[in-house]
Design an enzyme around this catalytic site. Sequence first.
Site, PDB file in Angstrom:
ATOM      1  CG  ASP A 378     -24.449 -18.175   8.948  1.00 49.05           C
ATOM      2  OD1 ASP A 378     -25.302 -17.530   9.595  1.00 49.05           O
ATOM      3  OD2 ASP A 378     -24.573 -18.459   7.758  1.00 49.05           O
ATOM      4  CB  THR A 380     -29.167 -19.372   6.857  1.00 47.30           C
ATOM      5  OG1 THR A 380     -30.167 -19.129   7.842  1.00 47.30           O
ATOM      6  CG2 THR A 380     -29.836 -19.606   5.518  1.00 47.30           C
ATOM      7  CE  LYS A 542     -46.332 -16.939   6.448  1.00 47.32           C
ATOM      8  NZ  LYS A 542     -46.640 -15.879   5.504  1.00 47.32           N
ATOM      9  NE  ARG A 574     -37.752 -22.457   9.378  1.00 47.03           N
ATOM     10  CZ  ARG A 574     -36.807 -21.525   9.242  1.00 47.03           C
ATOM     11  NH1 ARG A 574     -35.548 -21.853   9.465  1.00 47.03           N
ATOM     12  NH2 ARG A 574     -37.102 -20.296   8.884  1.00 47.03           N
ATOM     13  CG  ASP A 656     -32.847 -17.652  10.198  1.00 46.88           C
ATOM     14  OD1 ASP A 656     -33.014 -16.775   9.338  1.00 46.88           O
ATOM     15  OD2 ASP A 656     -32.635 -18.838   9.937  1.00 46.88           O
ATOM     16  CE  LYS A 747     -24.450 -13.634  11.658  1.00 48.42           C
ATOM     17  NZ  LYS A 747     -24.437 -14.421  10.402  1.00 48.42           N
ATOM     18  CG  ASP A 768     -23.240 -20.040   3.802  1.00 46.67           C
ATOM     19  OD1 ASP A 768     -23.546 -19.356   4.796  1.00 46.67           O
ATOM     20  OD2 ASP A 768     -24.061 -20.383   2.937  1.00 46.67           O
ATOM     21  CG  ASN A 771     -24.509 -13.143   6.156  1.00 46.30           C
ATOM     22  OD1 ASN A 771     -24.048 -13.904   5.317  1.00 46.30           O
ATOM     23  ND2 ASN A 771     -25.323 -13.555   7.099  1.00 46.30           N
TER      24      ASN A 771
END
Length: 1063
Positions: A378, A380, A542, A574, A656, A747, A768, A771
Amino acid sequence: MGASRKQLADPLRIQIGGGGLSGGKQALNRVTTTKYNWLTFLPLNLYEQFRRAVYFYFLIITIISFFVNDTISPMVSLIPLLFVMVITALKEGLEDLARSRSDTIVNTARVTVIRNGQEQCIESQFVVPGDLVVVSSNGDIPCDLVLLQSSGMDNKCFVTTANLDGESNLKTVFAPTNYTLAMEGCIVCEAPRPDLYSFNGRLELEGDTLPLTLENLLLRGVRVKDTARIVGCAIYTGMHTKLQLNSRYTGNKSASSEKYINRFMVALILGMIVVVVGLYMIERHKEAHVVATMPYLGPPSDFNSFWQIFEDFLSFLLLFNYMVPISAYMNIELYRIAGAHFMQSDLQLYDEETDQPCQANASNLNEELGQVNILFSDKTGTLTKNLMNFLKCYVDGRDYHLQGAQLYSPATDEKLELATLETQASKFFEALTICHTVELQAAGEAVSSEAALTERSSLMSTGNVVGRYQASSPDEKALLEGCANLGLVYEGCHSNQLRIRRYPAGEALHYERLHVLEFSSERKRMSVIVRDGQGAIWLYSKGAESIIFPRCHQSPELSRTDAQITEYARQGLRTLAVARRRLTAEAYTSFMAQYRHANTQLTDRTNLIAECYETVETGLDLLGATALEDALQDNVGETLVALRTAGLKIWVLTGDKVETAFNIGLACQHIPPGATVHYMVNVTERTELLLRLKEIEAAIGKDSSQEALVIDGVTVASLLAHAPKQFADVALKCRAVLCCRLSPLQKSEIVTLIKRRKKNHITAAIGDGANDVSMIQEAHIGIGITGREGKQAARCADYAIAKFEMLQRLLLVHGHYNSQRLAFLVLFYCYKNIIITGCMALFQVYDLYSATNVYNSLFLWLFDIVYISFSFTILAISDKPYSEETLLRHPELYKRLAHNKQTSWSRFSMWILNGAIQCLIIFYFAYAVLNDDNVVYNVGQTAGFQTFGCMLITIIVIVGNLKLLLVAHYLTYLNFAIIVGSIGAFMLTTYLYNLLTGSELYMVYNLLLGSLPLWLYTIICSVACLLPDFTMKVVKDMLRQPPPLDTQKRALYEEGNPKVGNV
């Protein structure tokens, strides 16, 4: 247990407060994750245990031993088999009972529902679609609900979704506009789907229809925060909730070592059968031609009768049963328990900050840690800390760095206040405070963050405001915190009125939020329509520069901003482009009419809304660009490089968006510098998919060391449906793979695909958040991180660590040791069994093939417990082929273990050959001593049958234990003491047993110890057995070059460095 994948073809129609589906069965809210029930436990558990070849073999042997009793008692096989099976079944049953109790706790939790206008408490399992469910602050949502009423401001509520997407930030859910519980109506929505990021439905009232989207949905597992009370209508319950549809129970995992253990055991069994058949055929010949010439043996038996054939053959089979003792599995379990203890006790896997040691929840996979070829990770919270910092921006042709309350311009080397900037820069920062969906947490619940406690916010007394920002996206929160530090503070939104204050003057700015154009992975942008204080309507947008720039008016500023964004991306930041346009009242009215029509459609709603958004997100004026840093976990780059050097292919699977994940991939070195990146984004047609895969495969060629593949969730879904094999083959040729915008189920499906495509590859998954649970459970090895997102991943994982950097030590050190140790344990077990049973086979040549056991029963009982197994098992538990520092400094050593190379057929054959040679030496040395003159005792007595067996077992015990000194890589005083103690234990037990007047060994061992010829035999035979091994070891040591670390250690010792020592 995986949830049912059955989906209804027609939309669901649910009567609000009606308690059930219209025209359908009642769907209870019961969750089941157990593997067994009271009826299936015994047959399923027995089936799983007898899948082990050795268990099935011992079952057959035990059954046979009840019919053939001449050789060995049936209890010798039955008792160990029952003991091991009962312990295993008890372990499995207790684990499943724990899951059942956990299900009961969830299913019997008290839930408040409104039925017939009255509130009542019921068990969670009895909630049905249509029930009005009441949840209070800090309460968990029991099933998927459509929010209908909230005590929060503007009829909205805040939730945390850590159990779904791993994010700990508060998210906002809205009740339908202008709806009250007094209204009668029904909800029409799509059938249950595992997609967490989409929901289409509508609320049908008398004379009106209201759209329902994802922002109206409360998913099972989320927690209500900062909202006193909410009321929602249950739509998906039990195993049909999105959380359960994304969950998989994969059952018990088995290590790849089980395969080679079974192979070796089967090889030994087949070898034993060959020996037994050969001996039996010779025995039949002897019975026919030799025994008949020996009348003193009594009348010959009818060796052609069926029962005699059956008994004679099985007598040999039982005699050599010892070749595959079930105690091997008991020793393997002991090794695994010790390996788990070493991991849990490793201080370098202990995190002092969180007081979290390494946890080993599945010790049967210890050796698998040394076999990993593909790592799924993963992003994040695993590779990053999910903490954003607003570092830089590009406005009006100038690059600015945020430094506290000021902006630093590298071009002019000056620091500026926001109030002193040009109008264009002011518009840019105002756009950042307007174009977002951040909410302000209630003052009583707020906790100031470190980011808020800056010099500027302290002087302005706004730290308590900034610290209460709650955002679904950490990017938006970081942007607002940066603006607040500069003096432009967002103070919240009430009744769609945005409040912004400009410091130090304290000027208040007010905007009315008219509409939010939500972000999606397909759109890669978000926009907000507002009305300013003068009545002008503005659209602020944005998003990714690749999406924003084509929608802007052409100007030289575009190319300059694009170049600066490219530079930011090279730094691993980013980036977002920011733009705006002014809307006329007519354009806004037309847009809203088109949007309302699209938003009430159940089919193709997403595309219709996207087309609607396209009509207004054009003709933009570029304002500037931002650059944010997502703080990486400690040493994540070094860890990924080390694992890649160790031969692992690393896949990052994240929810993401592509741009965000790609930048992080560059920053953490998942995507190597200078790598050729191949993109597959928004490709859905099968023809186009196959064509793109062929293009990438042709571009990769034979050298894949600098190739990376980036793919999004939409394309992954299409690939899994239309071209899974081609996708797997191409992806496995790349050095790095980055899959973005994935659901938890996707996943898991990717892990499943790779597992099945590469049978000889071992996969590991690390994450972590909740999900990541499906991915973790699906991989051969699941590793959870006990991080900011809770401990659900750690609880469901096979192993749990506190930080990603610990993965390097877990795999390269503990994985290496465990894999090497088990291989040695199994090979040595096979070797020692060949020696002891080989002597039995050779003895049959000299006893008329009568299936007589050459050893005393005492020796067979204690050989596997005291005489040798204890010493080599302890050595196997503690042996270290390389020091810990060597393994960490040279990750390439990990490759030597790949695909269980240390247990190849060639190595197995060498151990078996070695045992066979030593068996011949031991037997025929003893035979030579007694053949010509068996008067070997000092008292002039001749040696008997028991003496011969005692001579054999003495050498077997001594040679087997001393061989450990030659094959060990890491000997301690304890190992040496145990080896000597094992030999001493043999001598002591044999001596005590030979003192018993009723024993077959009565006074035999006393005479043997007093015989000088037998002492000479013991010494000479032991040396003859071990001399070839010693010679080979000396030659290997002479030819082997010392590891690089050893050279470094010597240099450090010469310099007097005190940091390097024994490990």
